[in-house]
Design a protein around this motif. Sequence first.
Motif, short mmCIF file in Angstrom:
data_model
loop_
_atom_site.label_atom_id
_atom_site.label_comp_id
_atom_site.label_asym_id
_atom_site.label_seq_id
_atom_site.Cartn_x
_atom_site.Cartn_y
_atom_site.Cartn_z
N GLU A 30 0.76 -1.12 -0.14
CA GLU A 30 0.04 0.09 -0.06
C GLU A 30 0.67 1.27 -0.05
O GLU A 30 1.99 1.18 0.58
N ARG A 31 0.39 2.53 -0.68
CA ARG A 31 0.93 3.57 -0.32
C ARG A 31 2.21 3.87 -1.35
O ARG A 31 2.51 4.98 -1.59
N PHE A 32 3.09 2.69 -1.30
CA PHE A 32 4.36 2.98 -2.06
C PHE A 32 4.25 2.58 -3.70
O PHE A 32 3.57 1.62 -3.93
N SER A 33 4.69 3.34 -4.56
CA SER A 33 4.83 3.15 -5.85
C SER A 33 6.15 3.63 -6.41
O SER A 33 6.61 4.38 -6.07
N ALA A 34 6.56 2.93 -7.63
CA ALA A 34 8.04 3.59 -8.20
C ALA A 34 7.81 3.61 -9.47
O ALA A 34 7.18 2.38 -10.00
N LYS A 35 8.57 4.30 -10.29
CA LYS A 35 8.58 4.28 -11.83
C LYS A 35 10.02 4.51 -12.41
O LYS A 35 10.73 5.34 -11.78
N CYS A 36 10.38 3.88 -13.49
CA CYS A 36 11.52 4.33 -14.12
C CYS A 36 11.08 4.60 -15.75
O CYS A 36 10.82 3.41 -16.26
N LEU A 37 10.92 5.83 -16.14
CA LEU A 37 10.34 5.82 -17.48
C LEU A 37 11.44 6.38 -18.46
O LEU A 37 12.28 6.81 -17.90
N CYS A 96 13.93 8.27 -12.55
CA CYS A 96 13.16 7.26 -11.67
C CYS A 96 12.48 8.08 -10.65
O CYS A 96 13.00 9.04 -10.05
N SER A 97 11.53 7.70 -10.22
CA SER A 97 10.82 8.15 -9.03
C SER A 97 10.34 7.18 -7.92
O SER A 97 9.92 5.96 -8.39
N LEU A 98 10.12 7.63 -6.78
CA LEU A 98 9.36 6.72 -5.77
C LEU A 98 8.34 7.69 -5.12
O LEU A 98 8.68 8.83 -4.65
N GLU A 99 7.03 7.11 -4.99
CA GLU A 99 6.05 8.06 -4.69
C GLU A 99 5.48 7.27 -3.39
O GLU A 99 5.17 6.06 -3.51
N ILE A 100 5.19 8.19 -2.35
CA ILE A 100 4.52 7.68 -1.27
C ILE A 100 3.38 8.33 -0.75
O ILE A 100 3.23 9.46 -0.81
N GLN A 101 2.05 7.70 -1.28
CA GLN A 101 0.76 8.34 -0.94
C GLN A 101 0.45 8.35 0.54
O GLN A 101 0.60 7.35 1.05
N ALA A 102 -0.12 9.43 0.91
CA ALA A 102 -0.59 9.33 2.43
C ALA A 102 0.61 8.96 3.29
O ALA A 102 0.32 7.79 4.05
N THR A 103 1.61 9.62 3.35
CA THR A 103 2.76 9.53 4.38
C THR A 103 2.37 9.15 5.68
O THR A 103 1.27 9.83 6.24
N LYS A 104 3.10 8.47 6.41
CA LYS A 104 2.95 8.06 7.81
C LYS A 104 4.21 8.43 8.56
O LYS A 104 5.19 8.44 7.92
#
Lengths: 113, 118
Positions: free
Chosen positions: B63-70, B75-83
Amino acid sequence: AQSVTQPDIHITVSEGASLELRCNYSYGATPYLFWYVQSPGQGLQLLLKYFSGDTLVQGIKGFEAEFKRSQSSFNLRKPSVHWSDAAEYFCAVVVSGNTPLVFGKGTRLSVIA
Amino acid sequence: GEEVAQTPKHLVRGEGQKAKLYCAPIKGHSYVFWYQQVLKNEFKFLISFQNENVFDETGMPKERFSAKCLPNSPCSLEIQATKLEDSAVYFCASSHPERVWQGAKEAFFGQGTRLTVV
């Protein structure tokens, strides 16, 4: 699964004294072995690495490490420590292919006058 | 570039906000790894990419973590709704394809992004 143990959480040495930081790994075969250093607030800098061949490897900043297969160890040494060596040291292994690095929990080195 | 470039160096987010971290690997390196360093010591592997394809995501929270390398983008690392527990230093590393193929891997690390969730 492979694991890395750094038995010493914190070591204090006097400037000019010798240093040995311990690292043991658990894996059925010989992994590829690394030592990294992390200064406060900084990233990871590779000190040295062992892939194969001579079991005594030389690194940057006067560090060396010896691979001992019989002891599953890869201890880091320096004959004379400088105050600027104070940092966190991490031993890491990777087994092969595209597996990620497995790190030990680090040893913090303090250097006193 | 000749080094792994991570931005930003520091990121502060309120709990529940989104955080996005970026990593530009060394030119010519096609493997990218993300690690999370918590409590100043423990490194946790999150995810790796081979070019733009996810290679290993066994460490990625579901949950909440996603990553991409386009292509042609960092590249990016995204955290939705951080805790609060997401507070850590996030490191990116890249490695050369030839060296990985030969079974010997030297990963080059960026300086990290320190994420503080308040």
